[in-house]
Every structure is written in C-alpha cells, then in structure tokens.
Design an enzyme around this catalytic site. Structure first.
Site, short mmCIF file in Angstrom:
data_model
loop_
_atom_site.label_atom_id
_atom_site.label_comp_id
_atom_site.label_asym_id
_atom_site.label_seq_id
_atom_site.Cartn_x
_atom_site.Cartn_y
_atom_site.Cartn_z
N HIS A 327 11.73 -17.55 -38.44
CA HIS A 327 10.36 -18.23 -38.00
C HIS A 327 9.16 -17.11 -37.52
O HIS A 327 8.33 -17.63 -37.13
CB HIS A 327 10.74 -18.98 -36.67
CG HIS A 327 11.22 -20.38 -37.12
ND1 HIS A 327 10.31 -21.44 -37.34
CD2 HIS A 327 12.57 -20.66 -36.84
CE1 HIS A 327 11.36 -22.50 -37.55
NE2 HIS A 327 12.49 -22.05 -37.33
N LYS A 514 -1.88 -25.12 -29.15
CA LYS A 514 -0.78 -24.52 -29.65
C LYS A 514 -0.15 -23.43 -28.44
O LYS A 514 -1.08 -23.68 -27.44
CB LYS A 514 -1.10 -23.75 -30.91
CG LYS A 514 -2.23 -22.84 -31.05
CD LYS A 514 -2.53 -21.87 -32.18
CE LYS A 514 -3.13 -23.13 -33.06
NZ LYS A 514 -2.27 -23.44 -34.30
N ARG A 515 0.94 -23.05 -28.60
CA ARG A 515 1.26 -22.00 -27.72
C ARG A 515 0.37 -21.01 -27.46
O ARG A 515 -0.23 -20.56 -28.36
CB ARG A 515 2.76 -21.60 -28.24
CG ARG A 515 3.42 -20.68 -27.43
CD ARG A 515 5.00 -20.49 -27.77
NE ARG A 515 4.95 -20.08 -29.11
CZ ARG A 515 5.13 -18.99 -29.58
NH1 ARG A 515 5.06 -17.88 -28.83
NH2 ARG A 515 4.98 -18.46 -30.93
N LYS A 520 -2.11 -15.87 -31.97
CA LYS A 520 -2.88 -17.12 -32.27
C LYS A 520 -4.18 -17.09 -32.09
O LYS A 520 -5.12 -18.00 -32.35
CB LYS A 520 -1.95 -18.28 -31.52
CG LYS A 520 -0.63 -18.54 -32.05
CD LYS A 520 -0.03 -19.67 -31.29
CE LYS A 520 1.56 -19.68 -31.51
NZ LYS A 520 1.75 -20.24 -32.94
N THR A 622 2.55 -25.98 -37.42
CA THR A 622 2.92 -27.37 -37.70
C THR A 622 1.64 -28.33 -37.16
O THR A 622 1.34 -29.43 -37.36
CB THR A 622 4.36 -28.02 -37.28
OG1 THR A 622 4.24 -27.55 -36.00
CG2 THR A 622 5.48 -27.52 -38.00
N LYS A 626 -0.61 -31.66 -38.44
CA LYS A 626 -0.63 -32.85 -37.56
C LYS A 626 -2.41 -33.23 -37.48
O LYS A 626 -2.74 -34.39 -37.71
CB LYS A 626 -0.29 -32.81 -36.08
CG LYS A 626 1.19 -32.47 -36.14
CD LYS A 626 1.87 -31.75 -34.93
CE LYS A 626 3.24 -31.60 -34.90
NZ LYS A 626 3.59 -30.58 -33.85
#
Length: 780
Positions: A327, A514-515, A520, A622, A626
């Site tokens: 991952h 998101k985390r 990110k 992901t 969504k």
C-alpha cells in the site's frame, strides 16, 4: 422479511413506552432483531465457505463505520424497517447518533471493509480477520485550533451487530505473557444474495482476571496487572510507538491477530479434512500491507512445532498460501522491526525468521543471483527485519493498488523482487462499494440514476456509463444540480449542528477529506487559501466566487508536524473569517472527528474533490473514487488512482496540475526550495506566514519547524520533500480556473460533474474483488 414477525420481535425488545426509548435502545433492539431473523442465512453461508476453497483477508484495520443502515440496505429491508418505525411513531433517522465502529485510520481500513462487502455481494467465500479494538483510533475534537484526542468508546451502549464466540477462544503466547484471544463475529450481508461473509475480530483478555491473594495483601494495582497488560493489546489502534514500549505493544498487536487468525483457520481446516497436507488447496490468505506479515513465520511455526512438518515443507506451503498487497511506495512506511525486540517478545518466531532468511540467501546463491542483489533483498539487514522483503519472498502474488503505484513497485521500490519473480506481480486498482458510497449516502442522486437506467447499478456499477447520453440534456442536468444543492444544504445544516459554523450552500464546496499526512499535502491546500486571500486583498484576484474549503482529517497522536498543519489550517480559517473583505467570499471549516458517517455526508455534497498528493506518493486513494461517484470534479495531481479517474472521465472534465513522476525524477536532483522561495514573492509571502506573526501556534514553535522543514529539511526529510513550493503556483492557478468555471457556467460545470459520476464504474470494489478472486485467490 415477514413484517409481522419483525414487529413482534422488535417491539418485544423495547420499553413498554416505546416513544421513550433512546436511540441506543432502538439500535440494539433493531440490530438484535435483524441478527435473529437472518441468523440461519449466516450459518448456512459459513458452512458453505468452509466446504470449498476460500480466502481470508488479514488486516490491522477494518473501518466498517456504522453498520445499521448499510445492513438494512444490503438485506433489501431498509424501506420496510423505515415504514415499521413510522407506524410506531419513531424515526429511523434518529439512529444517526449511533457511533461508528472506528476500527481503522483511513483508506487501508475502509478498503478492507469495502472488499468484504463486495465479496459477500458477489457470492464469494471471503472472510476477514482483525482486532476488536476497545477504543478504535480516537475521538477527535478541535480546541483553539489544535487537535485533541479522547477515547472513542464505540461499544459503550452495546454492539448488536457482533456475536461473541467463547467456544473459539485461543491462547496467544509471548515471552513472559499469555493472553486469551476471544473472537467476536460480525456478519457482512451481501446485496441481493443469500451469501453472508464473516468478519472475525479478536479481543485480548487475561488468562487470570484478578489475583485475590495479591489484592488481599493490599497491593491493588499488582492484583489487576495481568488484566491491564492483556487488554492493552486490543485497547487502541496504532498506539504511539515513539518509545520501545510502544513498539513492543504494536508488535504484540500484529502477532496477536495473526496468530489467532491462523490458528482458527488451521483448526477449522483440520476439523473438516482431518489433515493439513491439502491446506494450500483450500485456503488463500491475503496480507493487507506489512502489518500481518508476521503471519508467515507464525504459520511455519505452527506447522513445524504442532504438526511435525519439516521447515522446508512448511515454507513451501506458506509460499502457496500467502499473497501480499503493498500500500505504499515510501520506505518509512515499509515496516522494519529491530531484531532485539522481536527476539525479546517472540523468540521462537525470531528463530524461524532467521531460517527463512537463510533459505532465501541459499536459494539466491543456487540461482546465481549476484551477491549485491541478494544483500538488498534479504530479510535481515543488519539489526532490522524487513517485513516487505519477507512478504515478497513467501507469497504467491504481490500486488499494488493502482496502475502507477504497481509500476513504481516494479521500477524502484520492489525492483529487485520484480526482476526475480515478474510473474508474481499484479495490479489491482482499488475500489469502493457503491452500496454505501452512493445508494446509502446519496438517496437523492440514487433515485435520479434509478429513474433513468433502473437499479441494476447496485450490483453492476459499470451500468452508470449508460447515463453519459444525458450529459447534454438540460432537464437531467437541472435535476442533478438540484440534487447537489440538496446535499450541500444537508451538509451545511449538519456542520451548523455539529460544529456551530455557518456555511453557504450556494458557495462552491471544495473538500479535502483524508488522513492527515505530509505527503497528502493539506498544507499545500492551506497555503493556496492564504494565497487567494492575499490576492483578493491586493486586487490581483477579482470576481472570486464564494467558496467553502472543508477539511476532514485526523493526525496520528504522535505525529507532531501533522498536528501543526491542523492548527495552521484553523489559523487560516480565523484570518479569512474575521476580515470583512473576505468573510463572505472564503470560509474554511475543519470538521471534528472525521469518520465514515461524516464522510457519507461530505462526499455527497462536494463540488470539488481535492486529491493533491505529490506525484508518486499516493498508492491509490479511495476518497477520490467516492467523491467522483457522487459527482465531484477532481482537482489533483497525476498520482495514484487520479490517473485512472482522468482516463475514465476525461482530463477535460477534471483539473490536473503539478509535476508528474517523470518530471520529479528530472527536477528533484537539482531542486532548491530556498531558490524557489527567494525568487517568487507570493510564495515567500505565503510561506513566511509560518514565522512572521501572521498566524500563531500558541508559542509551541511548531510553525517554525514546518517552515524550516520546507526550506532546510528536517529529520530524514530533504528540504520541501513533498514539493509543495514547486507545485503551488500551478495548483493555485488550476484551483482558480476550477472555481471560475463553476461560477461562469454552472451547467457546463455540472456536465463535468455528471460525466465523472457516469464513468466511475471501474472504481467499484466489486470489480477489484472479482479480479482478486479469479487471478490471485482462485475462489468461486
């Protein structure tokens, strides 16, 4: 469902004065009723799974969220139960206060939950194994802009969707400690099928709960010591591991559920077949990232120590049984355990890891592999055990989770392994379940879709492509815009109730959820908002369409830099909301305790989906899927599954910016963040806000540390390691173009949003799981 029987059983579990029942009482009564009515279906499915070749999904996280509404939807009884509630003068929506099962941290755990949902719906014998954390991750609040953590006691009022199975309790042995692993089973109901999967979560409990003699001697804490130490193993997800004790607890957690799960699998197999010689013919085990890779030496241990197998035979079987999903491309996230720690906690496992490592080296020499390559791939390097290398050696298949991610694994991260075993590598682009992430969370859009093409999309998301023919139908787009506006109003109402913050549903909803992690690049988003603020103030940005920037994220409790970014985002929000020149144009909202249930509301309301990770760092994502599925355009880099989203929906319908992987390969060797900072006045102004008094970190010094990490590097980071300064100008220009497009031609923008939804079919986890089943697990 027999409605009369349902009503009898349901009302029988409620107080006599039904209207006085709390939401928790209603939830428990409903859950227990549904579990009773469908218990036979579950039992039949369990037996069916055990009778054929099956797969087990081992994951440290299963972020299942709130089960009640999804279970009703998949069982096809949502409307019936809703009507039953109305007949009793109750409101099913009252159950929205029920806590999520927050047994995950982000995409890894949510993916695992989606996979079980899809396997159940496809009629596949896949079951999950993990840990039943007492407190999950944590409950987040924002106090003075800072993240605060508290326990997330998700089972405080009961857990009607799980069944404790004392008869399957196991003992797990560490050096100097033995604990019980007690399984709790959760049904995973398939949609429009009789199949039901099982998620078995293990809870750690003491062998001896309480030492009365010690207590009687008035040594009260010592009397409960065994209970405390045992329960610590399943108390919280990802305990802080910046000390040796924290690392030891994490290792214990990983071994705990891996050992228990394998023991359960072997017991059931031997009970049915009388032998383990055919184990690899009937079971495939998927290792979800490196957390369960300790399963490899554990399986060998059980086969050698308990069954009398030779090491060679056990290793050969392990290689057939296990498969590994990677991952991440980042070395710091590929787990490495200190040899001394593993030897201390799990001495027998350490002995077996040494044997595996020696077998690998011998095999490489026998195959004529060069010594330097062997040294790069061996499992024990110096004093570190490299779990990803063990997974690659002892697995049948190795897969990445997006096309670009898998290619990076082949080209660099796992290049040595790919050169040795190219046939083991596969790409399995991630997916999401449309049941939860469209049918459940966006009933208005679901109704519009079903009105046009029927409801077959519930189990075949590729049917959404049929909706493309309506992309130029003004009446359909008008209906879509109305749906989007409804979802934005619902989110605005929810944020007002939860956060006490007013948001304008007529503004653009630009959402990054998101985390919280540096790669990110939530900090890049915050910088862009300050950039726009300065542009409005100095007149270089005019006619700006009011925009609400919404963030949702949790930082790991020990991740100081990520927590500083949360504070910085909230400081930017304070600036823009208190300035009369911008308070009606820019709103920044950082929602508290972002979780699955919050996400269901956010994805349905988004106009713009922020997917801005540095190219080559996000394995897949992901959340991007969504948001796309609910009709948001992607504002993002050419990274992870963004690339495939653009391929499916068209780059012209999305907003792509920034350096790509091949660009960074050329740029990074000569990149000088100090030069970029010095030569661009706006970049300098925005980044300097971290140290010039524009914002306050409460005297912690955290903002100064962020500043220095960008310009001079910090810890192992090179300066501006994630290329924020290099990408920011392209990002701001693309963001402004996106917002301007929304403002200048709402219908044309809606067409882009619509076409994203129409082309989201590839990103169903049904497609992903069907591919795993056929090409990796060989299950039907």
């Amino acid at each position: 469902m027999d409605k009369k029987v349902f009503m009898e059983k349901f009302t029988g579990r409620l107080p006599k004065d039904i209207k006085s029942a709390t939401p928790q009482q209603l939830h428990n009564a409903l859950g227990e009723t549904v579990m009773e009515l469908y218990s036979d279906r579950w039992s039949v499915a369990r037996e069916e799974h055990l009778s054929k070749r099956r797969a087990a999904y081992l994951s440290m996280e299963f972020l299942v969220g709130r089960a009640v509404f999804n279970n009703l939807l998949c069982l096809g009884i949502y409307d019936e139960v809703n009507d039953a509630f109305k007949e009793l003068g109750l409101d099913l929506a009252d159950l929205e206060v029920i806590e999520d099962a927050a047994l995950g941290n982000g995409g890894l755990g949510r993916l695992a939950a989606c996979f079980l949902d899809s396997a159940a719906t496809l009629g596949l014998p896949l079951d999950g194994y993990g840990i039943r954390y007492k407190y999950g991750l944590f409950k987040q609040s924002i106090v003075d802009g800072f993240q605060r953590e508290d326990i997330d006691d998700w089972t405080k009022y009961g857990d009607p969707w799980s069944r404790r199975c004392d008869e399957d309790t196991l003992l797990i042995e560490y050096s100097g400690q033995t604990v019980k692993a007690v399984p709790y089973d959760m049904p995973i109901f398939g949609c429009r099928t009789e199949n039901v999967g099982t998620l078995r979560l293990w809870q750690a409990e003491p062998v001896k709960e309480f030492d009365f003699d010690t207590f009687n001697k008035q040594d009260y804490l010592e009397a409960s010591k065994e209970k405390i130490y045992a329960e610590d193993i399943s108390r919280v997800l990802y305990p802080n591991d910046d000390t040796n004790e924290g690392k030891k607890l994490r290792l214990k957690q990983q071994y705990f559920f891996s050992c228990a799960s394998l023991t359960d699998i072997l017991r059931k197999h031997k009970a049915r077949f009388g032998t383990l010689d055919n184990l690899a013919d009937y079971i495939s085990v998927q290792l979800n990232d490196t957390h369960p890779v300790i399963s490899i030496p554990e399986l060998i241990r059980q086969l050698v120590d308990n069954e009398g197998w030779t090491f060679e035979k056990a290793l050969s079987t392990a290689k057939k049984v296990f498969n590994y999903t990677n991952h991440t491309v980042m070395q710091e996230a590929l787990e490495k355990w200190w040899t001394g720690l593993v030897e201390e906690v799990l001495p027998r496992i350490y002995e077996i890891i040494i044997q595996i490592n020696e077998e690998l080296i011998a095999e490489m020499y026998a195959n004529g592999v060069q010594k330097d390559k062997t040294n790069r791939i061996k499992i024990i390097k110096g004093e570190l055990i490299h779990m990803a290398d063990m997974a690659c050696y002892a697995s049948s298949h190795i897969n990445g989770v997006a096309e670009i991610h898998t290619q990076i694994l082949r080209d660099s991260v796992l290049a040595d392994w790919y050169s040795l075993y190219p046939e083991r590598f596969r790409n399995e682009t991630n997916g999401i379940t449309q049941r939860r992430w469209l049918a459940l969370c966006n009933k208005e859009l679901s109704s519009l879709i079903t009105e046009k093409i029927g409801d077959g999309w519930l189990t075949d998301l590729s049917q959404l492509r049929e909706l493309s023919k309506y992309a130029d139908d003004s009446s359909v787009l008008d209906s879509f815009i109305k749906v989007k506006q409804t979802k934005k109003q619902q989110l605005a109402d929810y944020i007002k109730a939860r956060e006490g913050v007013e948001t304008d549903p007529n503004s653009v909803f630009d959402i990054q959820i998101k985390r919280l992690h540096e790669y990110k690049r939530q900090l890049l988003n915050a910088f862009s908002i300050l950039w726009i603020y300065y542009g409005i103030k100095d007149g270089s940005i005019t006619n700006f369409k009011p925009t609400t920037f919404i963030f949702g994220a949790k930082s790991a409790p020990g991740y100081k830099r990520a927590k500083a970014i949360i504070k910085y985002i909230n400081e930017i929000g304070r600036i823009v909301s208190t300035d009369p020149d911008t308070r009606d144009l820019i709103k920044v909202v950082f929602v508290q305790n972002y979780n699955v249930s919050y996400a269901e509301k956010l994805v349905a309301a988004a106009d713009v989906s922020e997917q801005i990770s540095t190219a080559g760092t996000e394995a897949s994502g992901t959340g991007n899927m969504k948001l796309m599925l609910n009709g948001a355009v992607t504002l993002g880099t050419y990274d992870g599954a963004n690339i495939e989203i653009v391929q499916e929906a068209g780059e012209e319908n999305n907003y792509i910016f920034g350096a790509r992987v091949e660009d960074l390969a050329r740029i990074v060797p000569e990149y000088d963040s100090r030069r970029v900072f010095a030569e661009d006045k706006m970049i300098k102004r925005v980044v300097s806000s971290l140290i010039d008094g524009t914002v306050s970190d409460g005297g912690s010094g955290d903002f100064r540390e962020l500043y220095m990490s960008l310009l001079d590097g910090a810890s192992w980071h090179a300066p501006d390691h994630y290329y924020l300064l290099g990408d920011i100008r392209s990002y701001v220009e693309t963001k402004l173009r996106c917002i301007s497009d929304y403002d200048s031609d709402r219908a044309a923008f809606a067409r882009k949003q619509w076409l994203n939804m129409c082309n989201a079919g590839k990103f169903s986890s049904d497609r992903t799981i069907a591919d795993y089943a056929e090409n990796i697990w060989n299950i039907k």
